[in-house]
Design a protein around this motif. Structure first.
Motif, PDB file in Angstrom:
ATOM      1  N   GLU A   7      18.343 -18.446   8.041  1.00 40.38           N
ATOM      2  CA  GLU A   7      19.596 -17.840   7.587  1.00 40.38           C
ATOM      3  C   GLU A   7      20.191 -16.909   8.632  1.00 40.38           C
ATOM      4  N   GLY A   8      19.594 -16.929   9.832  1.00 43.13           N
ATOM      5  CA  GLY A   8      20.104 -16.092  10.905  1.00 43.13           C
ATOM      6  C   GLY A   8      19.752 -14.629  10.761  1.00 43.13           C
ATOM      7  N   LYS A   9      18.686 -14.330  10.016  1.00 40.32           N
ATOM      8  CA  LYS A   9      18.274 -12.956   9.779  1.00 40.32           C
ATOM      9  C   LYS A   9      16.903 -12.693  10.403  1.00 40.32           C
ATOM     10  N   GLU A  10      16.640 -11.421  10.664  1.00 41.26           N
ATOM     11  CA  GLU A  10      15.322 -11.011  11.148  1.00 41.26           C
ATOM     12  C   GLU A  10      14.613 -10.248  10.035  1.00 41.26           C
ATOM     13  N   LEU A  11      13.528 -10.784   9.563  1.00 41.16           N
ATOM     14  CA  LEU A  11      12.798 -10.168   8.456  1.00 41.16           C
ATOM     15  C   LEU A  11      11.945  -9.017   8.956  1.00 41.16           C
ATOM     16  N   LYS A  12      12.092  -7.845   8.360  1.00 39.07           N
ATOM     17  CA  LYS A  12      11.267  -6.693   8.677  1.00 39.07           C
ATOM     18  C   LYS A  12      10.171  -6.559   7.620  1.00 39.07           C
ATOM     19  N   VAL A  13       8.932  -6.454   8.097  1.00 39.58           N
ATOM     20  CA  VAL A  13       7.771  -6.387   7.199  1.00 39.58           C
ATOM     21  C   VAL A  13       7.130  -5.014   7.291  1.00 39.58           C
ATOM     22  N   GLY A  14       6.877  -4.409   6.138  1.00 41.48           N
ATOM     23  CA  GLY A  14       6.168  -3.135   6.077  1.00 41.48           C
ATOM     24  C   GLY A  14       4.830  -3.314   5.391  1.00 41.48           C
ATOM     25  N   LEU A  15       3.783  -2.742   5.981  1.00 42.64           N
ATOM     26  CA  LEU A  15       2.425  -2.837   5.427  1.00 42.64           C
ATOM     27  C   LEU A  15       1.941  -1.456   5.023  1.00 42.64           C
ATOM     28  N   VAL A  16       1.372  -1.367   3.820  1.00 46.31           N
ATOM     29  CA  VAL A  16       0.745  -0.133   3.354  1.00 46.31           C
ATOM     30  C   VAL A  16      -0.724  -0.448   3.063  1.00 46.31           C
ATOM     31  N   PRO A  17      -1.631  -0.106   3.999  1.00 47.38           N
ATOM     32  CA  PRO A  17      -3.054  -0.371   3.774  1.00 47.38           C
ATOM     33  C   PRO A  17      -3.673   0.711   2.872  1.00 47.38           C
ATOM     34  N   THR A  18      -4.396   0.305   1.844  1.00 46.98           N
ATOM     35  CA  THR A  18      -5.048   1.270   0.952  1.00 46.98           C
ATOM     36  C   THR A  18      -6.415   0.740   0.534  1.00 46.98           C
ATOM     37  N   MET A  19      -7.188   1.623  -0.103  1.00 46.35           N
ATOM     38  CA  MET A  19      -8.433   1.207  -0.744  1.00 46.35           C
ATOM     39  C   MET A  19      -8.271   1.170  -2.264  1.00 46.35           C
ATOM     40  N   GLY A  20      -7.005   1.192  -2.710  1.00 47.60           N
ATOM     41  CA  GLY A  20      -6.759   1.069  -4.139  1.00 47.60           C
ATOM     42  C   GLY A  20      -6.923   2.377  -4.896  1.00 47.60           C
ATOM     43  N   TYR A  21      -7.024   2.255  -6.212  1.00 48.59           N
ATOM     44  CA  TYR A  21      -6.990   3.386  -7.147  1.00 48.59           C
ATOM     45  C   TYR A  21      -5.790   4.264  -6.775  1.00 48.59           C
ATOM     46  N   LEU A  22      -4.619   3.627  -6.820  1.00 45.89           N
ATOM     47  CA  LEU A  22      -3.407   4.213  -6.280  1.00 45.89           C
ATOM     48  C   LEU A  22      -2.937   5.422  -7.075  1.00 45.89           C
ATOM     49  N   HIS A  23      -2.338   6.376  -6.358  1.00 47.16           N
ATOM     50  CA  HIS A  23      -1.762   7.564  -6.977  1.00 47.16           C
ATOM     51  C   HIS A  23      -0.386   7.811  -6.370  1.00 47.16           C
ATOM     52  N   GLU A  24       0.216   8.931  -6.694  1.00 44.89           N
ATOM     53  CA  GLU A  24       1.584   9.198  -6.255  1.00 44.89           C
ATOM     54  C   GLU A  24       1.690   9.307  -4.740  1.00 44.89           C
ATOM     55  N   GLY A  43      -0.986  22.469  -5.955  1.00 40.78           N
ATOM     56  CA  GLY A  43      -1.283  22.465  -4.527  1.00 40.78           C
ATOM     57  C   GLY A  43      -2.388  21.530  -4.085  1.00 40.78           C
ATOM     58  N   LEU A  44      -3.201  21.029  -5.001  1.00 33.84           N
ATOM     59  CA  LEU A  44      -4.308  20.150  -4.610  1.00 33.84           C
ATOM     60  C   LEU A  44      -3.763  18.847  -4.026  1.00 33.84           C
ATOM     61  N   ALA A  45      -4.211  18.493  -2.836  1.00 32.63           N
ATOM     62  CA  ALA A  45      -3.772  17.244  -2.201  1.00 32.63           C
ATOM     63  C   ALA A  45      -4.271  16.053  -3.019  1.00 32.63           C
ATOM     64  N   LEU A  46      -3.379  15.096  -3.275  1.00 31.61           N
ATOM     65  CA  LEU A  46      -3.769  13.926  -4.041  1.00 31.61           C
ATOM     66  C   LEU A  46      -4.800  13.102  -3.276  1.00 31.61           C
TER      67      LEU A  46
END
Length: 301
Positions: free
Chosen positions: A24-41, A187-190
């Motif tokens: 389609e003449g576009k360049e797809l930008k991909v973002g990766l978020v690596p985690t170990m799960g049990y996701l929080h805010e 104040g506790l870091a997540l």
């Protein structure tokens, strides 16, 4: 949103999406978020940033066994894939990559990615081999997803510095995007490991952010204060909590992680400064940090 566990399937799916965009003449930008799960805010904030900046967002969920030491919490590390899926859907994730250990390491791995020097202090001193596991698995994920950008939280500041060095040294074609620490209202870091804390331990753990915020006040006050004095004052604040077992309190330049002159007033220094600590409450090891002398985090690659 689709989910997969096979590394070849992930690579193929992203190649197909890039091919579709190219037609389609576009360049797809991909973002990766690596985690170990049990996701929080905190993870959600990374996903939102990735969604804002990319066309396709990939979330990896993998509790990586080779970054855990023999007496660490691999077996009891919190896992809840269904909960993670709901958060990922809410934040607009396109692909969840949730492999098992056999998917990522079908045979015993004989190749590791190792970054020297930056991995020996701070958390590396207490967790030998930990960062070798981190750099190896992140290298694998970057090769599989071939993202334009990968997103990491500043709570793991040493990890970010180490990964940035890896990316520079190996000429990896990816931008690492640092994202601010997300905290509870008190104040506790997540952290996924916060669920281990008893009510009493959690209350005492507030001393971590409190000591860091006090250090920032000492710096902002204009008082001529040295790394040695900051560390002493922070130690006294934290050690006053009966359940706290201090692993380290360190003040280093960032992202080089080089030690600072002990008796030089930090107001005289111009480089970004990282105040980092690790403290155990019972069997739970928590880390936290703040940056001084830095309006923007200088670790983009």
């Amino acid at each position: 949103m689709i989910q997969m566990s096979n590394p070849a399937e992930l690579r193929s799916a992203i190649k197909e999406e890039r091919f579709k965009a190219a037609r389609e003449g576009k360049e797809l930008k991909v973002g990766l978020v690596p985690t170990m799960g049990y996701l929080h805010e905190g993870h959600a904030s990374l996903l939102r940033k990735a969604r804002e900046e990319n066309d396709l967002v990939v979330l990896s969920i993998f509790v990586n066994p080779i970054q855990f030491g023999p007496n660490e919490d691999l077996d009891r590390y919190p896992r809840d894939l269904e909960r993670d899926q709901a958060l990922a859907k809410r934040e607009g994730v396109d692909i969840i990559f949730a492999p098992g250990t056999q998917d990522m390491y079908p045979t015993p791995t004989k190749t590791k990615v190792q970054v020297a020097e930056l991995t020996t202090g701070l958390c590396g001193a207490a967790r030998p081999g930990h960062f070798d596991g981190v750099t190896t698995v992140v290298s694998k994920l970057l090769h599989l997803a071939s993202p334009d950008r990968a997103y990491f939280g500043l709570k793991d500041a040493q990890q970010l510095a180490v990964l940035s060095q890896m990316v520079r040294d190996l000429n990896m074609d990816v931008e690492l995007v640092p994202c601010p620490i997300v905290r509870e209202a008190d104040g506790l870091a997540l952290s996924s490991r916060n669920v281990y804390l008893t009510a009493e331990q959690r209350e005492e753990a507030l001393v971590l952010s409190r000591s860091l915020f006090e250090a920032r006040k000492w710096y902002d006050s204009g008082e001529s204060i040295t790394p040695r004095e900051i560390r002493r004052r922070m130690h006294d604040l934290i050690a006053a909590q009966p359940l706290a077992e201090i692993d380290y309190i360190e003040i280093v330049s960032f992202p080089s992680l080089e030690p600072l002159a002990e008796n030089t007033a930090i107001q005289e220094l111009t480089q970004p400064i990282l105040l980092a600590l690790a403290v155990k409450f019972g069997g739970t090891r928590l880390i936290d940090n703040i940056l001084l002398h830095s309006n923007e985090v200088p670790v983009h690659v």
